[in-house]
Motif scaffolding. Structure first.
Motif, PDB file in Angstrom:
ATOM      1  N   LYS A   1     -10.544  56.382 -24.838  1.00 35.45           N
ATOM      2  CA  LYS A   1      -9.456  57.351 -24.808  1.00 35.45           C
ATOM      3  C   LYS A   1      -8.121  56.666 -24.604  1.00 35.45           C
ATOM      4  O   LYS A   1      -8.047  55.540 -24.109  1.00 35.45           O
ATOM      5  N   GLU A   2      -7.051  57.391 -24.942  1.00 37.13           N
ATOM      6  CA  GLU A   2      -5.731  56.913 -24.576  1.00 37.13           C
ATOM      7  C   GLU A   2      -5.535  57.091 -23.077  1.00 37.13           C
ATOM      8  O   GLU A   2      -6.211  57.919 -22.441  1.00 37.13           O
ATOM      9  N   HIS A   3      -4.602  56.358 -22.501  1.00 41.05           N
ATOM     10  CA  HIS A   3      -4.466  56.280 -21.046  1.00 41.05           C
ATOM     11  C   HIS A   3      -4.356  57.644 -20.373  1.00 41.05           C
ATOM     12  O   HIS A   3      -4.974  57.897 -19.337  1.00 41.05           O
ATOM     13  N   PHE A   4      -3.582  58.550 -20.951  1.00 39.81           N
ATOM     14  CA  PHE A   4      -3.348  59.849 -20.319  1.00 39.81           C
ATOM     15  C   PHE A   4      -4.531  60.810 -20.455  1.00 39.81           C
ATOM     16  O   PHE A   4      -4.530  61.878 -19.846  1.00 39.81           O
ATOM     17  N   GLU A   5      -5.527  60.418 -21.260  1.00 37.67           N
ATOM     18  CA  GLU A   5      -6.716  61.262 -21.445  1.00 37.67           C
ATOM     19  C   GLU A   5      -7.868  60.860 -20.527  1.00 37.67           C
ATOM     20  O   GLU A   5      -8.838  61.602 -20.384  1.00 37.67           O
TER      21      GLU A   5
ATOM     22  N   LEU B   1       4.825  39.794 -27.793  1.00 34.71           N
ATOM     23  CA  LEU B   1       3.431  39.825 -27.372  1.00 34.71           C
ATOM     24  C   LEU B   1       2.933  41.249 -27.556  1.00 34.71           C
ATOM     25  O   LEU B   1       3.575  42.201 -27.097  1.00 34.71           O
ATOM     26  N   GLU B   2       1.811  41.388 -28.225  1.00 34.93           N
ATOM     27  CA  GLU B   2       1.229  42.700 -28.480  1.00 34.93           C
ATOM     28  C   GLU B   2      -0.141  42.763 -27.820  1.00 34.93           C
ATOM     29  O   GLU B   2      -1.028  41.943 -28.104  1.00 34.93           O
ATOM     30  N   VAL B   3      -0.318  43.719 -26.918  1.00 33.60           N
ATOM     31  CA  VAL B   3      -1.562  43.860 -26.177  1.00 33.60           C
ATOM     32  C   VAL B   3      -2.481  44.853 -26.896  1.00 33.60           C
ATOM     33  O   VAL B   3      -2.011  45.791 -27.549  1.00 33.60           O
ATOM     34  N   TRP B   4      -3.775  44.628 -26.769  1.00 29.05           N
ATOM     35  CA  TRP B   4      -4.735  45.521 -27.403  1.00 29.05           C
ATOM     36  C   TRP B   4      -4.893  46.801 -26.580  1.00 29.05           C
ATOM     37  O   TRP B   4      -5.151  46.764 -25.385  1.00 29.05           O
ATOM     38  N   LEU B   5      -4.704  47.953 -27.243  1.00 32.35           N
ATOM     39  CA  LEU B   5      -4.901  49.259 -26.617  1.00 32.35           C
ATOM     40  C   LEU B   5      -6.059  49.950 -27.323  1.00 32.35           C
ATOM     41  O   LEU B   5      -5.902  50.463 -28.441  1.00 32.35           O
ATOM     42  N   PRO B   6      -7.245  49.971 -26.702  1.00 25.04           N
ATOM     43  CA  PRO B   6      -8.417  50.557 -27.368  1.00 25.04           C
ATOM     44  C   PRO B   6      -8.263  52.048 -27.643  1.00 25.04           C
ATOM     45  O   PRO B   6      -8.841  52.564 -28.603  1.00 25.04           O
ATOM     46  N   GLY B   7      -7.480  52.762 -26.816  1.00 24.25           N
ATOM     47  CA  GLY B   7      -7.292  54.188 -27.064  1.00 24.25           C
ATOM     48  C   GLY B   7      -6.542  54.452 -28.355  1.00 24.25           C
ATOM     49  O   GLY B   7      -6.713  55.505 -28.977  1.00 24.25           O
ATOM     50  N   GLN B   8      -5.694  53.516 -28.766  1.00 22.11           N
ATOM     51  CA  GLN B   8      -4.979  53.639 -30.033  1.00 22.11           C
ATOM     52  C   GLN B   8      -5.634  52.802 -31.138  1.00 22.11           C
ATOM     53  O   GLN B   8      -5.224  52.886 -32.300  1.00 22.11           O
TER      54      GLN B   8
ATOM     55  N   ASN C   1      -8.126  49.400 -21.264  1.00 27.37           N
ATOM     56  CA  ASN C   1      -9.132  48.352 -21.461  1.00 27.37           C
ATOM     57  C   ASN C   1     -10.232  48.396 -20.403  1.00 27.37           C
ATOM     58  O   ASN C   1     -11.341  47.927 -20.654  1.00 27.37           O
ATOM     59  N   GLY C   2      -9.936  48.962 -19.229  1.00 30.03           N
ATOM     60  CA  GLY C   2     -10.943  49.018 -18.165  1.00 30.03           C
ATOM     61  C   GLY C   2     -11.682  50.325 -18.065  1.00 30.03           C
ATOM     62  O   GLY C   2     -12.543  50.494 -17.181  1.00 30.03           O
ATOM     63  N   GLN C   3     -11.401  51.273 -18.942  1.00 35.14           N
ATOM     64  CA  GLN C   3     -12.009  52.606 -18.821  1.00 35.14           C
ATOM     65  C   GLN C   3     -13.516  52.573 -19.015  1.00 35.14           C
ATOM     66  O   GLN C   3     -14.054  51.767 -19.778  1.00 35.14           O
ATOM     67  N   GLN C   4     -14.177  53.482 -18.287  1.00 36.46           N
ATOM     68  CA  GLN C   4     -15.635  53.609 -18.349  1.00 36.46           C
ATOM     69  C   GLN C   4     -16.015  55.006 -18.838  1.00 36.46           C
ATOM     70  O   GLN C   4     -15.195  55.936 -18.828  1.00 36.46           O
ATOM     71  N   ALA C   5     -17.243  55.151 -19.231  1.00 37.00           N
ATOM     72  CA  ALA C   5     -17.708  56.427 -19.794  1.00 37.00           C
ATOM     73  C   ALA C   5     -17.609  57.567 -18.787  1.00 37.00           C
ATOM     74  O   ALA C   5     -17.430  58.731 -19.176  1.00 37.00           O
ATOM     75  N   ASP C   6     -17.713  57.275 -17.486  1.00 32.64           N
ATOM     76  CA  ASP C   6     -17.680  58.332 -16.478  1.00 32.64           C
ATOM     77  C   ASP C   6     -16.257  58.725 -16.069  1.00 32.64           C
ATOM     78  O   ASP C   6     -16.068  59.538 -15.169  1.00 32.64           O
ATOM     79  N   GLY C   7     -15.247  58.136 -16.729  1.00 33.28           N
ATOM     80  CA  GLY C   7     -13.864  58.480 -16.433  1.00 33.28           C
ATOM     81  C   GLY C   7     -13.210  57.591 -15.403  1.00 33.28           C
ATOM     82  O   GLY C   7     -12.029  57.769 -15.091  1.00 33.28           O
ATOM     83  N   SER C   8     -13.968  56.639 -14.857  1.00 36.15           N
ATOM     84  CA  SER C   8     -13.387  55.681 -13.920  1.00 36.15           C
ATOM     85  C   SER C   8     -12.801  54.503 -14.698  1.00 36.15           C
ATOM     86  O   SER C   8     -12.947  54.409 -15.920  1.00 36.15           O
ATOM     87  N   VAL C   9     -12.127  53.595 -13.965  1.00 32.95           N
ATOM     88  CA  VAL C   9     -11.510  52.425 -14.602  1.00 32.95           C
ATOM     89  C   VAL C   9     -11.817  51.204 -13.741  1.00 32.95           C
ATOM     90  O   VAL C   9     -11.520  51.168 -12.544  1.00 32.95           O
ATOM     91  N   ILE C  10     -12.417  50.183 -14.346  1.00 33.59           N
ATOM     92  CA  ILE C  10     -12.624  48.908 -13.664  1.00 33.59           C
ATOM     93  C   ILE C  10     -11.324  48.117 -13.759  1.00 33.59           C
ATOM     94  O   ILE C  10     -10.753  47.953 -14.844  1.00 33.59           O
ATOM     95  N   LEU C  11     -10.850  47.614 -12.620  1.00 34.01           N
ATOM     96  CA  LEU C  11      -9.538  46.970 -12.554  1.00 34.01           C
ATOM     97  C   LEU C  11      -9.663  45.450 -12.586  1.00 34.01           C
ATOM     98  O   LEU C  11     -10.645  44.891 -12.060  1.00 34.01           O
TER      99      LEU C  11
END
Length: 430
Positions: free
Chosen positions: A139-143, A337-344, A399-409
């Protein structure tokens, strides 16, 4: 600001460099204004010389009692005085017009800048890390479920309108931790001097770094005449405005964390969701002041400082050299520098690192005294994001998002979060 003498000596080279930015030749207009200005100055000097000569002759005529000749010469002196004043006023007006024209012309790209019209023609020069694989649709960050409690756009819109955000709970702490981590890295490992500066500046400072007069609509001005900085590049670079510094004090490498303000004029409809493009945001900005010989080497060093932040956070990125048509007004060469955003599912810009040569220094009249002696020379300036804090937050969350909605930092943030390692699905750090 450009050196008029260099344009006179080689107008073709000046126009050829601007052609890399897809701009039409401007040297004919510049040289025409310059010739008119110089002709007025020469004519004024000639009129002044004639006025001085006639004044002496009038004195002599008065001394010998030749009243007719005295009156004739006195009238001649008055006419030349008026002519001189008129020519000087015309020269001053032409000088102002020439200065305005030169102030509106962007910097000249270095020869290695690739030709091109827009971001599609930028050239990748290296890549680090591999985009992560997800067993769910990222997902995108706000989702992200764990982000929603800490990223409040509705309240921000009530307070300030669109393109603002209120950060809370774990998200706010991660945002703060990112800025502190960046500062510590740049100060402790990269040798930059931590600096804190005002966010309100005079118009002269905005002119010095190139935001004015051409790009005033991109920034905010208060009713008292101050400008809100679009980045602390403005304040850090202008610390040498009007100065003559010692060569031994260079390079000066500075870093600052600040609030930044941009009107985002002309960006209607772009990145309206989330916090990718905001009117108020935070950046950790790097600025170097160096001499004429070491500017390009310093550019490579500054790029590595910015890349090191992304690597420390484990964020995949690529480094691009911008083509002439996509480069900023004051830059001679820029690395994005362009960072990878998996949500986009794409790379997005997170830092621009630019070498400006003496372009800003001429506007600021910032010079250094060479150690070997000789005439003072203009300093060379560089600036770069190290990094944009909000965009780094977005990258960490996506990049750290998980399927349960948490984020590994990232591990690099753990010491700044009291040992917490994850943003829970409820928005709290755990």
């Amino acid at each position: 600001m450009h050196d008029i003498r260099a344009i006179r000596e080689n107008p073709a080279a000046f126009d050829a460099a601007l052609s890399l930015r897809n701009l039409a030749p401007v040297s004919p207009e510049i040289l025409s204004l310059d010739a008119d200005r110089r002709s007025r100055i020469s004519a004024a000097e000639a009129a002044q010389a004639e006025q001085n000569r006639a004044s002496k002759e009038a004195g002599a005529a008065k001394g010998r009692g030749d009243e007719a000749e005295f009156e004739r010469l006195r009238a001649f002196v008055t006419a030349k005085k008026e002519e001189n004043a008129l020519l000087q006023a015309e020269a001053a007006a032409l000088d102002a017009k020439l200065a305005e024209l030169l102030m509106g012309i962007p910097n000249l790209p270095v020869d290695s800048v690739p030709p091109g019209a827009d971001e599609n023609d930028n050239v990748e020069i290296r890549r680090w890390g591999e985009p992560g694989r997800f067993d769910f649709t990222p997902k995108e960050h706000f989702e992200i479920e764990g982000v929603k409690p800490g990223m409040d756009f509705e309240t921000a819109a009530k307070l300030s309108g669109s393109r603002f955000v209120v950060l809370q709970k774990g998200v706010a702490r991660i945002h703060r931790a990112l800025a502190q981590m960046m500062l510590d890295l740049h100060v402790d490992q990269h040798g930059l001097t931590e600096t804190w500066t005002p966010v309100l500046v005079l118009s002269k400072m905005m002119e010095g770094t190139g935001q004015l007069p051409k790009f005033g609509e991109d920034s905010y001005q208060t009713t008292e005449g101050w400008w809100l900085i679009p980045t602390s590049e403005v304040t850090l670079t202008n610390t040498v405005n009007g100065d003559l510094v010692e060569h031994a004090s260079l390079p000066r490498r500075m870093v600052a964390h600040s609030q930044c303000f941009r009107s985002e004029a002309g960006s209607a409809g772009r990145d309206t969701s989330g916090m990718l493009r905001q009117h108020q945001f935070e950046k950790v900005e790097m600025v170097s002041i160096t001499d004429t010989e070491n500017g390009l080497a310093e550019h490579g060093r500054m790029t590595r400082c910015a890349e090191a932040v992304l690597e420390k956070l484990g964020l995949p990125y690529r480094t691009m050299v911008l083509c002439g048509g996509d480069m900023g007004f004051g830059a001679r060469i820029t690395h994005d520098l362009e960072v990878w955003l998996p949500g986009q599912d794409r790379y997005r810009e997170i830092s621009s690192v630019s070498y400006c040569g003496d372009f800003q220094a001429r506007r600021m009249n910032a010079r250094y005294r060479p150690e070997a002696g000789g005439k003072p020379e203009f300093v060379h300036t560089l600036n770069g994001s190290g990094l944009a804090v909000g965009r780094t937050l977005i990258a960490v969350l996506e990049n750290g998002q998980q399927a349960d909605g948490s984020v590994i930092l990232p591990e690099a943030l753990h010491p700044y979060l009291g040992g917490k390692t994850r943003l829970g699905a409820d928005g709290d750090l755990v």
